[in-house]
Write a protein that holds these residues in place. Structure first.
Motif, mmCIF file in Angstrom:
data_model
loop_
_atom_site.group_PDB
_atom_site.id
_atom_site.type_symbol
_atom_site.label_atom_id
_atom_site.label_comp_id
_atom_site.label_asym_id
_atom_site.label_seq_id
_atom_site.Cartn_x
_atom_site.Cartn_y
_atom_site.Cartn_z
ATOM 1 N N GLY A 81 3.767 -7.126 -5.353
ATOM 2 C CA GLY A 81 3.825 -6.447 -4.063
ATOM 3 C C GLY A 81 4.945 -5.432 -3.991
ATOM 4 O O GLY A 81 4.821 -4.390 -3.334
ATOM 5 N N MET A 82 6.063 -5.713 -4.670
ATOM 6 C CA MET A 82 7.180 -4.765 -4.715
ATOM 7 C C MET A 82 6.770 -3.501 -5.485
ATOM 8 O O MET A 82 7.109 -2.377 -5.101
ATOM 9 N N TRP A 83 6.027 -3.691 -6.587
ATOM 10 C CA TRP A 83 5.590 -2.547 -7.395
ATOM 11 C C TRP A 83 4.551 -1.713 -6.649
ATOM 12 O O TRP A 83 4.565 -0.476 -6.742
ATOM 13 N N VAL A 84 3.681 -2.368 -5.891
ATOM 14 C CA VAL A 84 2.706 -1.629 -5.085
ATOM 15 C C VAL A 84 3.435 -0.756 -4.068
ATOM 16 O O VAL A 84 3.084 0.421 -3.861
ATOM 17 N N LEU A 304 -6.835 -7.643 3.083
ATOM 18 C CA LEU A 304 -6.800 -9.068 3.389
ATOM 19 C C LEU A 304 -6.814 -9.941 2.136
ATOM 20 O O LEU A 304 -6.125 -10.959 2.078
ATOM 21 N N LEU A 305 -7.560 -9.556 1.113
ATOM 22 C CA LEU A 305 -7.720 -10.422 -0.050
ATOM 23 C C LEU A 305 -6.470 -10.453 -0.935
ATOM 24 O O LEU A 305 -5.974 -11.536 -1.260
ATOM 25 N N PHE A 306 -5.946 -9.292 -1.303
ATOM 26 C CA PHE A 306 -4.810 -9.253 -2.217
ATOM 27 C C PHE A 306 -3.560 -8.606 -1.606
ATOM 28 O O PHE A 306 -2.533 -8.479 -2.268
ATOM 29 N N GLY A 307 -3.629 -8.193 -0.360
ATOM 30 C CA GLY A 307 -2.466 -7.637 0.308
ATOM 31 C C GLY A 307 -2.252 -6.166 0.023
ATOM 32 O O GLY A 307 -2.893 -5.570 -0.849
ATOM 33 N N GLY A 308 -1.319 -5.584 0.752
ATOM 34 C CA GLY A 308 -1.025 -4.164 0.607
ATOM 35 C C GLY A 308 0.355 -3.874 0.087
ATOM 36 O O GLY A 308 0.858 -2.754 0.222
ATOM 37 N N GLY A 309 1.018 -4.883 -0.504
ATOM 38 C CA GLY A 309 2.355 -4.661 -1.041
ATOM 39 C C GLY A 309 3.440 -4.909 -0.001
ATOM 40 O O GLY A 309 3.168 -5.174 1.170
ATOM 41 N N TYR A 310 4.679 -4.815 -0.448
ATOM 42 C CA TYR A 310 5.836 -5.085 0.414
ATOM 43 C C TYR A 310 5.766 -4.252 1.699
ATOM 44 O O TYR A 310 5.519 -3.053 1.662
ATOM 45 N N ASN A 311 5.986 -4.916 2.841
ATOM 46 C CA ASN A 311 5.950 -4.287 4.168
ATOM 47 C C ASN A 311 4.679 -3.461 4.372
ATOM 48 O O ASN A 311 4.722 -2.334 4.869
ATOM 49 N N ALA A 312 3.543 -4.052 3.990
ATOM 50 C CA ALA A 312 2.256 -3.369 4.142
ATOM 51 C C ALA A 312 1.961 -3.039 5.599
ATOM 52 O O ALA A 312 1.191 -2.118 5.886
ATOM 53 N N GLN A 313 2.571 -3.776 6.521
ATOM 54 C CA GLN A 313 2.332 -3.523 7.942
ATOM 55 C C GLN A 313 2.735 -2.106 8.347
ATOM 56 O O GLN A 313 2.160 -1.523 9.260
ATOM 57 N N HIS A 314 3.717 -1.543 7.634
ATOM 58 C CA HIS A 314 4.101 -0.156 7.922
ATOM 59 C C HIS A 314 2.993 0.805 7.511
ATOM 60 O O HIS A 314 2.634 1.719 8.266
ATOM 61 N N ALA A 315 2.429 0.608 6.317
ATOM 62 C CA ALA A 315 1.349 1.470 5.842
ATOM 63 C C ALA A 315 0.116 1.358 6.741
ATOM 64 O O ALA A 315 -0.622 2.334 6.920
ATOM 65 N N LEU A 316 -0.079 0.179 7.342
ATOM 66 C CA LEU A 316 -1.223 -0.018 8.228
ATOM 67 C C LEU A 316 -1.002 0.627 9.598
ATOM 68 O O LEU A 316 -1.957 0.793 10.358
ATOM 69 N N GLY A 317 0.251 0.918 9.915
ATOM 70 C CA GLY A 317 0.536 1.703 11.112
ATOM 71 C C GLY A 317 0.902 0.944 12.371
ATOM 72 O O GLY A 317 1.288 1.547 13.367
ATOM 73 N N ILE A 343 3.935 -12.674 3.748
ATOM 74 C CA ILE A 343 3.182 -12.960 2.523
ATOM 75 C C ILE A 343 1.717 -12.586 2.701
ATOM 76 O O ILE A 343 1.093 -12.004 1.801
ATOM 77 N N LEU A 344 1.159 -12.893 3.861
ATOM 78 C CA LEU A 344 -0.237 -12.539 4.132
ATOM 79 C C LEU A 344 -0.438 -11.031 4.082
ATOM 80 O O LEU A 344 -1.421 -10.542 3.503
ATOM 81 N N MET A 345 0.497 -10.264 4.665
ATOM 82 C CA MET A 345 0.379 -8.813 4.665
ATOM 83 C C MET A 345 0.598 -8.239 3.264
ATOM 84 O O MET A 345 -0.121 -7.336 2.838
ATOM 85 N N ALA A 346 1.579 -8.758 2.542
ATOM 86 C CA ALA A 346 1.956 -8.177 1.254
ATOM 87 C C ALA A 346 1.103 -8.667 0.101
ATOM 88 O O ALA A 346 0.816 -7.914 -0.838
#
Length: 434
Positions: A81-84, A304-317, A343-346
């Motif tokens: 998730g950090m690398w994403v 939802l399945l594999f997450g969007g990486g660290y602090n994905a909530q920011h990318a989702l807006g 963890i769920l988001m990332a």
């Protein structure tokens, strides 16, 4: 003079958590990467010493079980998730510090596995005691640093104790809660061991006083409830603790008004501050984030399945509205204030399920130690605390202390005591040896 490999590795592990904490301070004061190197150094040395020893021995046995693989899979998912985030251009992330974070996520767990391996043939080895000493040493260094005028450079508030060698002010409350819950198992036999009882009792009271001054209300309530349950021995008979812990967030949101009524009782008003209705019922504004996560889960579900990486909530807006509510200029840096949701988001449902599995193994195995009253029993109290706190704070995500604490405990049960009968990876020699 011959140096015992076992003693050297145990000493390095003892220094592991103090160095882990000091590294955070150095990372802000000097350079982030240098701080991470310092944090991970004792754990890296453990692996290096063990690796060199394996080369000289020229033989190894299968030592780890399925718990190791599940735990490692979760940690790899977290590091990924950090690398994403880096690849997506997350602010401040680059190749060097992302590599450093990956090392900090993966190394402590594997180093703790080595500690377990080299002590397999020592019936006197006490993992709970070693971890308690290491965490207590970390707190002691923090007390000395605070007394000398140092404060936390990452997160602090005026008028409240801010221990310097922590990721943030609330980490101190969680760490003190874990130490005190483990100390409960040693506060026995005041008549037979009056000096030990007095010293440990004083340490317990000082920790509690500092915890109150940090003023983390949720952690203090969890600590208080668990203290009562362990002292009254209700926890020995309690059932469904793990299942109940999974619903901590919805239960808190449903009983927010009741929690406010409890905190306004005279006993709590005397020791806690910030007891306003708006503040308590929204959990200092955290409920806005938690409800936003629910909206994402119901109406969006991207990643939802594999997450969007660290602090994905920011990318989702959906952190922009939270940033406006909180008056924060950089919404990218707002985390979920919940390890489970982060963890769920990332890492998505996959990472969340892996973490739930890790927590179940820890809860199930250490509960057996607790009910059998073995020397590992104090670690059960730490596991139960983490079961609830990972729902309501970020303590068990990324580089925060909850991850190395939990996975060092998992390392203890991730090594087979009879390796020849079960599958795994070649991880160490037949016995620890000196």
């Amino acid at each position: 003079m011959q140096i015992s490999k076992r003693k050297l590795i145990n000493t390095l592990f003892l220094l592991g958590f103090p160095c882990y904490g000091i590294g955070f301070y150095l990372g802000v004061k000097q350079a982030f990467t240098a701080g991470m190197v310092f944090s991970a150094l004792p754990f890296i040395l453990i692996l290096a010493i063990h690796g060199i020893d394996l080369i000289y021995r020229g033989q190894a046995r299968v030592m780890v079980n399925r718990i190791y693989w599940i735990a490692l899979a979760f940690l790899i998912s977290m590091a990924a998730g950090m690398w994403v985030a880096m690849l997506r251009g997350f602010p401040g992330y680059n190749l060097i510090n992302t590599t450093g974070q990956t090392i900090m996520i993966l190394i402590p767990f594997n180093a703790a596995v080595v500690v377990r391996i080299v002590n397999l043939d020592d019936p006197r080895f006490d993992m709970a005691g070693l971890m308690l000493k290491s965490l207590s040493l970390l707190i002691g260094i923090n007390f000395l640093g605070y007394a000398s005028g140092m404060s936390n450079l990452v997160h602090s508030f005026p008028g409240r104790i801010s221990l310097p060698f922590m990721r943030g002010i609330y980490d101190a409350a969680h760490l003190l809660s874990i130490i005190n819950l483990m100390l409960l198992f040693h506060l026995r036999d005041p008549l037979r061991k009056p000096i030990t009882f007095a010293v440990l009792g004083t340490f317990f009271l000082v920790n509690t006083a500092v915890m109150v001054d940090v003023n983390s209300r949720l952690s203090f309530l969890v600590f208080l409830v668990l203290t009562v349950l362990f002292i009254t021995r209700v926890m020995r008979r309690a059932r469904y603790v793990y299942a109940i812990s999974l619903f901590t967030l919805p239960l808190l949101l449903s009983f927010a008004l009741l929690i406010y009524q409890v905190l306004t009782l005279p006993i709590f008003e005397a020791i806690l501050s910030r007891v306003s209705k708006e503040d308590v019922t929204t959990f200092n504004g955290r409920s806005y984030i938690w409800y936003a996560a629910w909206d994402w889960l119901v109406n969006d579900r991207r990643g939802l399945l594999f997450g969007g990486g660290y602090n994905a909530q920011h990318a989702l807006g959906f952190m922009k509205r939270i940033a406006r509510l909180w008056g924060v200029e950089r919404p990218a840096l707002i985390h979920m204030h919940s390890s489970s949701l982060q963890i769920l988001m990332a890492q998505g449902v996959t990472g969340f399920a892996l973490m739930c599995t890790c927590l179940w193994y820890a809860y199930d195995r250490f509960r057996k130690f607790f009910r059998a009253d073995t020397k590992e029993a104090p670690l059960f109290a730490a596991v139960v605390y983490l079961l609830f706190i990972w729902q309501v704070d970020i303590f068990c995500y990324g580089l925060d202390f909850g991850i190395p604490i939990l996975f060092c405990m998992l390392a203890y049960i991730a090594v087979d005591t009879a390796p020849s009968r079960q599958g795994g990876v070649v991880a160490g020699p037949a016995v620890g040896g000196a």
